[in-house]
Scaffold this active site. Structure first.
Site, PDB file in Angstrom:
ATOM      1  N   SER A  81      23.909  32.996  12.341  1.00 43.62           N
ATOM      2  CA  SER A  81      22.966  31.883  12.473  1.00 43.62           C
ATOM      3  C   SER A  81      22.248  31.577  11.166  1.00 43.62           C
ATOM      4  O   SER A  81      21.729  30.464  10.991  1.00 43.62           O
ATOM      5  CB  SER A  81      21.958  32.155  13.587  1.00 43.62           C
ATOM      6  OG  SER A  81      21.134  33.264  13.294  1.00 43.62           O
ATOM      7  N   THR A 101      25.795  37.947  15.890  1.00 45.76           N
ATOM      8  CA  THR A 101      26.100  39.369  16.004  1.00 45.76           C
ATOM      9  C   THR A 101      26.798  39.698  17.314  1.00 45.76           C
ATOM     10  O   THR A 101      27.627  40.613  17.370  1.00 45.76           O
ATOM     11  CB  THR A 101      24.810  40.202  15.870  1.00 45.76           C
ATOM     12  OG1 THR A 101      24.212  39.930  14.598  1.00 45.76           O
ATOM     13  CG2 THR A 101      25.097  41.692  15.974  1.00 45.76           C
ATOM     14  N   THR A 103      20.734  35.906  16.048  1.00 44.52           N
ATOM     15  CA  THR A 103      19.304  36.078  16.315  1.00 44.52           C
ATOM     16  C   THR A 103      18.402  35.532  15.210  1.00 44.52           C
ATOM     17  O   THR A 103      17.235  35.241  15.465  1.00 44.52           O
ATOM     18  CB  THR A 103      18.968  37.568  16.526  1.00 44.52           C
ATOM     19  OG1 THR A 103      19.300  38.298  15.342  1.00 44.52           O
ATOM     20  CG2 THR A 103      19.730  38.131  17.714  1.00 44.52           C
ATOM     21  N   ASP A 104      18.913  35.381  13.987  1.00 41.05           N
ATOM     22  CA  ASP A 104      18.040  34.991  12.878  1.00 41.05           C
ATOM     23  C   ASP A 104      17.345  33.659  13.123  1.00 41.05           C
ATOM     24  O   ASP A 104      16.149  33.505  12.835  1.00 41.05           O
ATOM     25  CB  ASP A 104      18.833  34.914  11.570  1.00 41.05           C
ATOM     26  CG  ASP A 104      19.130  36.275  10.978  1.00 41.05           C
ATOM     27  OD1 ASP A 104      18.613  37.275  11.496  1.00 41.05           O
ATOM     28  OD2 ASP A 104      19.892  36.342   9.990  1.00 41.05           O
TER      29      ASP A 104
END
Length: 334
Positions: free
Chosen positions: A54, A12, A85-86
């Site tokens: 990710s 992101t 971030t995932d």
């Protein structure tokens, strides 16, 4: 000036919305150029490994990121990995296991794109670079996010969209970014064992359990020839009876089995007997995963089973060893 190498992978923080949802389109170099004060304070170089969310990263991408980190760390004071971030916590843990560098590795990203209201990417990037260049942070992998520094082994994403996305549970923060620098709560160092860096060729399946789950998924995985299984169990590592039967079949077939807990705090323990109790599972050869969540236990098992030399998998998850669980380091403060 400290030399910091940026390893960019997308996420992101590199995202723009082209009308069909956010996708990573800005390169790592573009992200650095958007924060000119970084180049004024640090000697920045950039490597672009991939450009993906990710959630789309593969184990091949993980090994490519690790290779890049190991290579650039030889000539840098610190490494910052820009990441979605995932799965950032999984990549951080993998790098903590295999990076094997004296330079710190700090992962960061953002929950919002640069076009959103109150974007967080630039602040996270600046903070991560400051951490990577800090004299007190000498080794290990970390996640820096929302002015907080987390050890890779302990960190997990706790909120899908809030800027305070990560926490470290009972381990607690390593440090916090305050107006005059970093405030350390404990000594920054790796909490992980060290494993060989190699291609992740092992086949490890992760299976979750809930009320009434049967063992069909595990039996199917064994029939397909997996090398390892990670089972996200209940409570202290208990599973439904048919799952226990399938796990016993798997261990009898030579498959390495690790049982974790779906609880966000506490540890697995061989307390309960019966058909699916953790004590009974341990007697059949299953390894209890301690405090590691299932997704990180899978990363550890993948790395161990893919290693060219034989790894003592049980010791890797043994809570009595500092190498396996970092318990000795947690209380080692400055």
């Amino acid at each position: 000036m400290s030399s910091i190498h940026i390893v960019a992978t997308g996420g992101t923080i590199a995202g723009t919305d082209g009308g069909r949802g956010v996708s990573p389109s800005r390169s790592g170099r573009e992200l650095i150029e958007r924060v000119p004060q970084l180049s004024d304070r640090f000697d920045i170089t950039v490597t672009q490994v991939t450009q993906r969310p990710s959630s789309e990263l593969s184990t091949t991408d993980l090994t490519a990121i690790a290779k890049s980190v190991r290579r650039v760390a030889e000539a840098a004071d610190g490494v910052v990995v820009l990441h979605g971030t995932d799965t950032m916590a999984e990549t951080a843990y993998y790098l903590d296991l295999v990076a094997g560098s004296s330079a710190p590795v700090v992962l960061t990203g953002s929950q919002r794109t640069a076009a959103d209201t109150s974007p967080d990417g630039s602040a996270n990037l600046v903070g991560a670079v400051e951490v990577a260049a800090h004299d007190e942070v000498e080794t290990g992998a970390y996640v820096f996010f929302n002015d907080r520094l987390h050890a890779a082994r302990a960190v997990r994403k706790r909120h899908a969209s809030n800027l305070a996305a990560y926490d470290s549970g009972h381990y607690g923060l390593v440090a916090e970014r305050v107006p005059d620098g970093l405030w350390f709560y404990r000594r920054p160092r790796s909490l992980s064992a060290t494993l060989p860096a190699t291609e992740l060729t092992a086949r490890v399946r992760l299976v979750t359990t809930s009320t009434g789950t049967d063992g069909s998924g595990l039996r199917h995985a064994v029939d397909r020839g997996v090398d390892g299984l990670v089972v996200e169990g209940l409570g202290m590592g208990n599973v439904p009876p048919d799952v226990a039967a399938a796990l016993e079949t798997a261990t009898d077939a030579g498959v390495r089995v690790v049982v974790t807990s779906r609880c966000i705090a506490g540890t697995t323990a061989p307390v309960y007997g019966g058909r699916g109790g953790a004590a009974a599972l341990a007697e059949t050869g299953a390894i209890l995963g301690g405090t590691l969540p299932a997704h990180k236990a899978r990363i550890a098992l993948l790395a161990a089973l893919s290693a060219p030399e034989q790894i003592d998998v049980a010791a890797l998850f043994d809570p009595r060893t500092a190498e396996g669980h970092g318990l000795a380091e947690v209380g080692d403060e400055r």
